[in-house]
Scaffold this motif. Structure first.
Motif, mmCIF file in Angstrom:
data_model
loop_
_atom_site.group_PDB
_atom_site.id
_atom_site.type_symbol
_atom_site.label_atom_id
_atom_site.label_comp_id
_atom_site.label_asym_id
_atom_site.label_seq_id
_atom_site.Cartn_x
_atom_site.Cartn_y
_atom_site.Cartn_z
ATOM 1 N N GLU A 228 0.997 -1.318 -0.050
ATOM 2 C CA GLU A 228 0.306 -0.387 0.192
ATOM 3 C C GLU A 228 0.737 1.886 -0.020
ATOM 4 O O GLU A 228 0.759 2.098 0.079
ATOM 5 C CB GLU A 228 -0.916 -0.321 1.300
ATOM 6 N N LEU B 260 2.775 2.151 -3.423
ATOM 7 C CA LEU B 260 1.876 2.147 -4.439
ATOM 8 C C LEU B 260 1.487 3.280 -4.421
ATOM 9 O O LEU B 260 0.617 4.106 -5.431
ATOM 10 C CB LEU B 260 0.778 1.120 -4.080
ATOM 11 N N LEU C 116 13.096 -10.195 -5.799
ATOM 12 C CA LEU C 116 12.301 -11.351 -6.494
ATOM 13 C C LEU C 116 11.261 -12.317 -5.570
ATOM 14 O O LEU C 116 10.369 -13.163 -6.760
ATOM 15 C CB LEU C 116 13.501 -12.658 -6.481
ATOM 16 N N VAL D 43 8.737 -10.836 -5.094
ATOM 17 C CA VAL D 43 7.291 -10.416 -5.665
ATOM 18 C C VAL D 43 6.977 -10.860 -6.992
ATOM 19 O O VAL D 43 5.659 -11.512 -6.786
ATOM 20 C CB VAL D 43 7.786 -8.982 -6.203
ATOM 21 N N PHE D 44 7.596 -11.453 -7.267
ATOM 22 C CA PHE D 44 7.069 -13.082 -8.521
ATOM 23 C C PHE D 44 7.339 -14.040 -8.115
ATOM 24 O O PHE D 44 6.393 -14.445 -8.639
ATOM 25 C CB PHE D 44 8.376 -12.406 -9.643
ATOM 26 N N LEU D 45 8.219 -14.530 -7.351
ATOM 27 C CA LEU D 45 7.829 -15.979 -6.992
ATOM 28 C C LEU D 45 7.380 -15.804 -4.945
ATOM 29 O O LEU D 45 8.755 -15.305 -4.170
ATOM 30 C CB LEU D 45 9.218 -16.442 -7.048
ATOM 31 N N TRP E 219 21.685 -4.601 -9.338
ATOM 32 C CA TRP E 219 21.089 -4.350 -10.899
ATOM 33 C C TRP E 219 20.345 -5.100 -10.742
ATOM 34 O O TRP E 219 19.494 -4.473 -11.816
ATOM 35 C CB TRP E 219 22.429 -5.428 -11.019
ATOM 36 N N LEU E 220 19.773 -6.056 -10.355
ATOM 37 C CA LEU E 220 18.432 -6.686 -10.853
ATOM 38 C C LEU E 220 17.799 -6.058 -9.965
ATOM 39 O O LEU E 220 16.256 -6.422 -10.605
ATOM 40 C CB LEU E 220 18.588 -8.748 -9.876
ATOM 41 N N ARG F 110 16.671 -3.642 -12.476
ATOM 42 C CA ARG F 110 15.612 -3.418 -13.784
ATOM 43 C C ARG F 110 14.915 -4.360 -13.464
ATOM 44 O O ARG F 110 13.482 -4.115 -14.302
ATOM 45 C CB ARG F 110 17.143 -4.742 -14.163
ATOM 46 N N LEU F 111 14.159 -4.774 -11.780
ATOM 47 C CA LEU F 111 13.147 -5.282 -11.562
ATOM 48 C C LEU F 111 12.202 -5.028 -11.247
ATOM 49 O O LEU F 111 10.626 -5.166 -10.956
ATOM 50 C CB LEU F 111 13.361 -7.234 -11.606
ATOM 51 N N TRP G 275 10.271 -1.975 -11.514
ATOM 52 C CA TRP G 275 9.448 -1.699 -12.781
ATOM 53 C C TRP G 275 8.465 -1.921 -12.852
ATOM 54 O O TRP G 275 7.099 -2.364 -12.694
ATOM 55 C CB TRP G 275 9.453 -0.554 -13.334
ATOM 56 N N ARG G 276 8.686 -3.229 -12.795
ATOM 57 C CA ARG G 276 8.587 -4.410 -13.162
ATOM 58 C C ARG G 276 7.291 -4.968 -12.349
ATOM 59 O O ARG G 276 5.775 -5.469 -12.345
ATOM 60 C CB ARG G 276 8.655 -5.924 -13.771
ATOM 61 N N ARG H 262 5.997 -3.583 -9.810
ATOM 62 C CA ARG H 262 4.689 -2.811 -9.187
ATOM 63 C C ARG H 262 3.693 -3.545 -9.810
ATOM 64 O O ARG H 262 2.491 -2.934 -9.506
ATOM 65 C CB ARG H 262 5.063 -1.273 -9.799
ATOM 66 N N TYR H 263 4.283 -4.229 -11.531
ATOM 67 C CA TYR H 263 2.856 -4.563 -11.915
ATOM 68 C C TYR H 263 2.469 -5.723 -11.010
ATOM 69 O O TYR H 263 0.284 -5.928 -11.137
ATOM 70 C CB TYR H 263 2.894 -5.213 -13.871
ATOM 71 N N VAL H 264 2.687 -6.260 -10.173
ATOM 72 C CA VAL H 264 1.918 -7.067 -9.847
ATOM 73 C C VAL H 264 2.421 -8.008 -8.300
ATOM 74 O O VAL H 264 1.717 -8.369 -7.732
ATOM 75 C CB VAL H 264 2.900 -8.986 -10.439
ATOM 76 N N PRO I 72 2.085 -13.696 -11.017
ATOM 77 C CA PRO I 72 3.392 -12.465 -10.109
ATOM 78 C C PRO I 72 4.355 -13.194 -10.905
ATOM 79 O O PRO I 72 5.041 -12.252 -11.626
ATOM 80 C CB PRO I 72 3.169 -13.124 -9.186
ATOM 81 N N ARG I 73 4.688 -14.805 -11.417
ATOM 82 C CA ARG I 73 5.972 -14.679 -11.798
ATOM 83 C C ARG I 73 5.778 -14.811 -13.169
ATOM 84 O O ARG I 73 6.958 -14.813 -14.229
ATOM 85 C CB ARG I 73 6.424 -16.329 -11.315
#
Lengths: 257, 399
Positions: free
Chosen positions: A93, A96, A163, A165-167, A244-245, A248-249, A251-252, A254-256, B20-21
């Motif tokens: 929250e 965002l 990481l 956030v994605f995994l 670096w990671l 690079r990651l 801004w992506r 934020r979408y998830v 998300p992945r």
């Protein structure tokens, strides 16, 4: 980093530490109570009751200090590793809806780990002082290894935060992973009890080298140059890659979120 | 005057991922795995320093995205968004509040998040607490606060630092009337000091009052931009138009969503300009849904444009049943032979309620706006003509 960002970081860190103990009777004293309790339990159970002498140490007080040093380094790292994967999602929250710079967040568990480790090492020095085992140069030689630990922590904090956030599985993986890490590193046992055939493998373990550096500095008042330089190289490399990671990651992410 | 906000063809597109992945895999494998969703596209506008911009539009029209972009929490994915000076945003209520901590602690955090250094925070803190009027609750955990106290605290933090650009989303609606007035006054004061205000509210009356300019967003695009009065009127017209046109009957009668609950689908007034004493006829049609006839009632409220509730009544309280005009279609007509309202602008609220009067099936708020003109002062002043007579004084002496 300007004054306002520093203030924000200070506020976040303060909140972060207070958050865990909000509403408890002892409050921030828990920060000190936990390592103190650990030290006393080790001294009584391992030293007095089980009479363990696994380390190079000869009496129970020395064994306690030996064990406590290793666990201090490990616990500080564990603090960062367990919290990093949920850092960004927990503050979704805020990320965002406010102008909080995301790069500040990974500094929080690292800051918390520094406070925890500082208190633990303070207790250890007190304990060593009471035993008359205090090494005058111990603290000086310890600080470079603390720096190594912090650089490793930062690398893991930035890398795992983004990481995570994605995994989403990462947060579940951390506790068992830490148990494995504790068992395959000579932290609760000395390297000397490992059979010859496996010793080479154990020597390649950076955590083993780090803990060894801590122990030799604090307990024996010596500085291990070679492991320090090797670890510094490794830690800086990891931190560079993690930053670096993160960049690079982000801004992506934020979408998830 | 200098420009405070400058948007050039600005837009925000969100990437939507199934999981998300996928966002990570997309980066590793370099193959697209997202669906683009344009929340906002091609917005070009400029706001002068000291000016005020209202934002209106339906839910999902892109208002929040627009405000977040202005607040700097969401960078535009196309075009440019330039803001000059310190901005302070009041976006989602309660964001970043830590419920276990006291109001004072949370105020410190809020000020730090708005880019204040330690000394400035301590300087602003008393003012924040004074404005929020938390009293002894200031040192209690925020979790014990009422929603009104939370909004007071959050608004105080956002408004006290005297930003150059203040961005306020639908937040004030939570506070009580007193605080709403106080916060509107504060926004006016900030405006008066030369700051710029961006204000989004479903309360169109407030938007008209607070803002000189307004932008109407529809499906992520600017539908209209200009004088606040004109934009709000146009938006209101469109809302009214939708409210009056029958919603697809087949959809209501079908077994799909909402099929079981009664819905309003036609609310129409015989005219929109009345003279006092004119005939006032309001026709209402609704679907019966799967409710028994006796369980569907209509309530209406007449409101003046300053929110004064003039009169409200329902078929439930008058004991009048609705009439079946078609299969599953109910109707009722409300008539005042001699409209007693005096001159002013009014609108209606229409409620479709059950026989307990508590459950609301459907409603139209601020619909059927109408204006009343009166013939002259001989009809009196105020809101309504009240039945009256002047009694003869018994012991009057003949002149």
């Amino acid at each position: 980093m300007n004054a306002a960002t520093l203030t924000l970081l200070g506020q976040l860190l303060r909140q972060d530490l207070r958050e865990r103990y909000a509403g408890t009777v002892l409050g921030m004293f828990w920060l000190l109570a936990q390592p103190l309790f650990m030290l006393l339990v080790y001294a009584v159970v391992f030293g007095e009751i089980l009479q363990l002498r696994l380390g190079t140490a000869t009496d129970s007080a020395q064994f306690t200090a030996w064990l406590f040093t290793g666990l201090t380094a490990f616990n500080a790292l564990a603090e960062v590793l367990t919290r990093a994967p949920v850092l960004l999602t927990e503050r979704r929250e805020l990320l965002l809806n406010s102008s909080l710079p995301p790069a500040l967040l990974p500094l929080l568990p690292v800051g918390a780990s520094l406070v925890l480790e500082g208190l633990s090492v303070g207790l250890l020095l007190l304990w060593l002082g009471l035993q008359g085992q205090l090494q005058p140069l111990g603290v000086v030689f310890y600080l470079p290894f603390l720096l190594l630990r912090v650089v490793f922590s930062l690398a893991f904090a930035y890398g795992l935060a983004v990481l995570g956030v994605f995994l989403r599985d990462l947060r579940q993986m951390m506790p068992p992973l830490l148990t494995v890490l504790l068992l395959v590193s000579p932290i609760v046992y000395p390297l000397t009890v490992v059979p010859e055939t496996f010793q080479a493998w154990f020597e390649w373990n950076p955590l083993a080298q780090l803990v060894q550096g801590y122990r030799v500095a604090l307990l024996e008042g010596q500085f291990l140059w070679q492991p320090f330089l090797a670890l510094l190289l490794l830690a800086s490399g990891l931190l560079g890659a993690a930053l670096w990671l993160f960049q690079r990651l982000l801004w992506r992410a934020r979408y998830v979120l | 005057m200098s420009t405070a906000i400058l948007l050039e063809n600005a837009g925000v597109a969100y990437r939507r991922y199934a999981h998300p992945r996928d966002a990570l895999l997309e980066w590793v494998l370099r193959r697209e795995r997202h669906v683009l969703f344009h929340a906002l596209q091609g917005v070009s506008l400029s706001v002068q320093a000291g000016d005020s911009l209202g934002v209106v539009g339906d839910n999902g029209a892109g208002k929040s995205t627009f405000l977040k972009m202005l607040a700097g929490t969401l960078p535009p994915t196309q075009g440019s968004c330039e803001i000059r000076g310190r901005r302070s945003a009041l976006l989602e209520l309660g964001t970043g509040l830590q419920p276990e901590f006291s109001g004072v602690d949370n105020a410190r955090m809020g000020l730090a998040l708005r880019g204040l250094a330690h000394a400035d925070i301590e300087r602003c803190l008393p003012e924040v607490l004074a404005f929020a009027e938390l009293g002894e609750f200031a040192h209690q955990p925020v979790k014990t606060y009422s929603s009104g106290m939370v909004v007071r605290l959050v608004f105080a933090v956002a408004a006290v630092i005297e930003p150059a650009v203040l961005i306020v989303d639908e937040a004030l609606s939570v506070g009580d009337q007193y605080f709403q007035k106080k916060s509107l006054d504060r926004m006016r004061a900030i405006l008066g000091n030369g700051a710029t205000l961006v204000f989004c509210s479903h309360n169109l009356y407030q938007v008209r009052e607070m803002c000189r300019q307004a932008v109407w967003l529809e499906q992520g695009r600017v539908r209209m931009l200009g004088d606040a009065q004109a934009v709000v009127d146009a938006y209101q017209d469109s809302v009214r138009c939708r409210a009056a046109s029958p919603r697809s009957l087949s959809g209501v009668e079908g077994k799909g969503m909402g099929g079981s609950s009664p819905q309003l689908f036609d609310v129409s007034l015989n005219r929109d300009l009345f003279q006092t004493n004119d005939l006032f006829r309001l026709s209402i049609r609704a679907s019966q849904g799967e409710r028994p006839l006796a369980d569907v009632h209509v309530g209406i409220v007449i409101r003046r444009n300053d929110e004064v509730q003039c009169y409200g009544i329902s078929t439930l309280h008058d004991g009048v049943p609705m009439q079946v005009v078609d299969d599953g279609v109910l109707a009722v007509t409300f008539v005042m032979d001699h409209l007693p309202l005096l001159s002013g602008e009014y609108c209606l609220e229409v409620w479709l309620i059950d026989s307990s009067g508590v459950h609301v099936y459907d409603s139209r708020e601020r619909c059927c706006a109408f204006r009343v003109q009166q013939a002259g002062q001989q009809q009196g002043v105020g809101m309504v003509m009240l039945p009256h007579r002047w009694e003869e004084v018994v012991d009057a002496v003949a002149a």
